[in-house]
Write a protein that holds these residues in place. Sequence first.
Motif, short mmCIF file in Angstrom:
data_model
loop_
_atom_site.label_atom_id
_atom_site.label_comp_id
_atom_site.label_asym_id
_atom_site.label_seq_id
_atom_site.Cartn_x
_atom_site.Cartn_y
_atom_site.Cartn_z
N GLY A 49 1.56 -1.45 -0.30
CA GLY A 49 0.23 -0.25 -0.04
C GLY A 49 1.11 0.90 -0.26
O GLY A 49 2.20 1.58 -0.64
N THR A 50 0.57 2.36 0.35
CA THR A 50 1.28 3.40 0.17
C THR A 50 2.05 3.89 1.50
O THR A 50 1.99 3.45 2.24
N VAL A 51 3.04 4.04 1.10
CA VAL A 51 4.51 3.77 1.57
C VAL A 51 4.22 5.91 1.94
O VAL A 51 4.92 6.34 1.30
N THR A 52 5.25 6.35 2.48
CA THR A 52 5.03 7.80 2.91
C THR A 52 6.58 8.03 3.40
O THR A 52 7.63 7.29 3.81
N LYS A 53 7.16 9.43 3.09
CA LYS A 53 7.84 9.61 4.11
C LYS A 53 8.67 9.19 5.27
O LYS A 53 9.79 8.48 6.08
N TYR A 54 7.75 9.25 6.43
CA TYR A 54 7.29 8.60 7.41
C TYR A 54 8.18 7.26 7.54
O TYR A 54 8.96 7.11 8.30
N ASP A 55 7.19 6.78 6.30
CA ASP A 55 7.29 4.83 6.80
C ASP A 55 9.02 4.79 6.77
O ASP A 55 9.19 3.64 7.01
#
Length: 467
Positions: free
Chosen positions: A335-341
């Motif tokens: 799924g969506t991977v963010t900069k936080y991840d």
Amino acid sequence: MERRESLKETIHIYHTNDLHSHFENWPRIRGFLKKRKRWHEEAGESVFIFDIGDYVDRSHPMTEGTLGKGNIALLNEAGYDAVTIGNNEGITLPREGLDILYENALFPVALANLFYDSGERPKWAAPSCLFDLPNGMKMGITGATAFFSGAYEQLGWKLSPPVEELNAQVKELSKEADIIVILSHLGIHEDERIAHEIPEADVVLGAHTHHLLHEGKEVDGTLLAAAGRFGYYVGHVMIEVDTETKQIIAKKARVYKTAEELSAPVDEQMEIDKYIKEGKQSLSQPVISLPAPLSSDWFAPSQLPGILCEGLREWCGADGAFLNAGLLLGGLESGTVTKYDIHKVLPHPINPCLIELSGTELREILKQTTDDKWPHMVIKGLGFRGQVMGRFVYDRLGIDMDRYLFTIDGIEIENDKLYKLATVDMFAYGQFFPQIYRAPVKNHFMPEFLRDVMEWKLLHLDFHLEE
């Protein structure tokens, strides 16, 4: 005629150093400092609060998301009177990031040895500061940061040798100041050198080597003080003066253990969690959507370390690459991977590094990586924010210890040929591999971190992956 007794007064200095964005200790420290400042001011005593650098550490999501500006807001709130910078402020931020870090600071930055590559001093840094005390005395401060000249130069800065610069500043300050305090992000050995070489310095507040001096240390009449690391302690220096003669009568230092001697505010955990949430929110920008999860394991083959290693080789333009799986603190979900991840997986302020080596040297390094000691080795410092080294992961490098065969892209390494190896800069700084540490040709990619390489590689990833 009866001799009148001199008027004595104590000047209080509270100091922190090397907090490294360990905000789990911050609510207690802030409450303690504000209480003490109010307490001394109500008693008519002079009180100052200084930070000696590495307060900013981009391993915390709030610091990463604000590029350190959130940290400066916390120093403002706590009532700090001056700070100097550490290497984390200086070389883990891009030059433009450091240039605006303190634009909302309510305190001066005492920093004598940092210049633009043009030779000019940055406007946000003061080589020295002079404080007028209510008793008519003057206290002068100056500061300096660790002499990592090569790294600073790569970012467009220029450093002057710190002890020589401090000596020049102290000579000027001593024309007016009755008390001279140095904010030193140089380490304990350089602090001792300052005490030997700059006798006008009354107090040196130390940092960088994370040393803890429970009751200070006197060297040639100069008091050295330091409060360890991560906010585990807060330092307190007391300077007793004769206000008529403007002379120092006595100096002493102590520390307070944060966990035991500083009281917790009622909402302590809520505040600590808030800093994480703020960071998560500021790093919520999506990077990519993954069709399947990418695994990471410190001790067994897994996907994400291999992806990072391949990206590292490509980023650096190397013949081959290796890194340790312990750098990856987790995998990525589908799924969506963010900069936080990505930050959560790779929080380290560690840069890619390209090293030129002979085939003989490269073979010896690869042989060393097969040693069974590595995977469970606990690592401290060098920018590493993980727990253990983990297994080594390779890209385009082959090792067959049964046949004592070492290859690059399937071709045997030639002893006299030069090769370009991509790895992480903690191996260039630390003496894990002497051949890397001593290599004359090393190119550090700055200010990019491993997480920047990972983000770049994910965006160029072929998703036909197998477990």
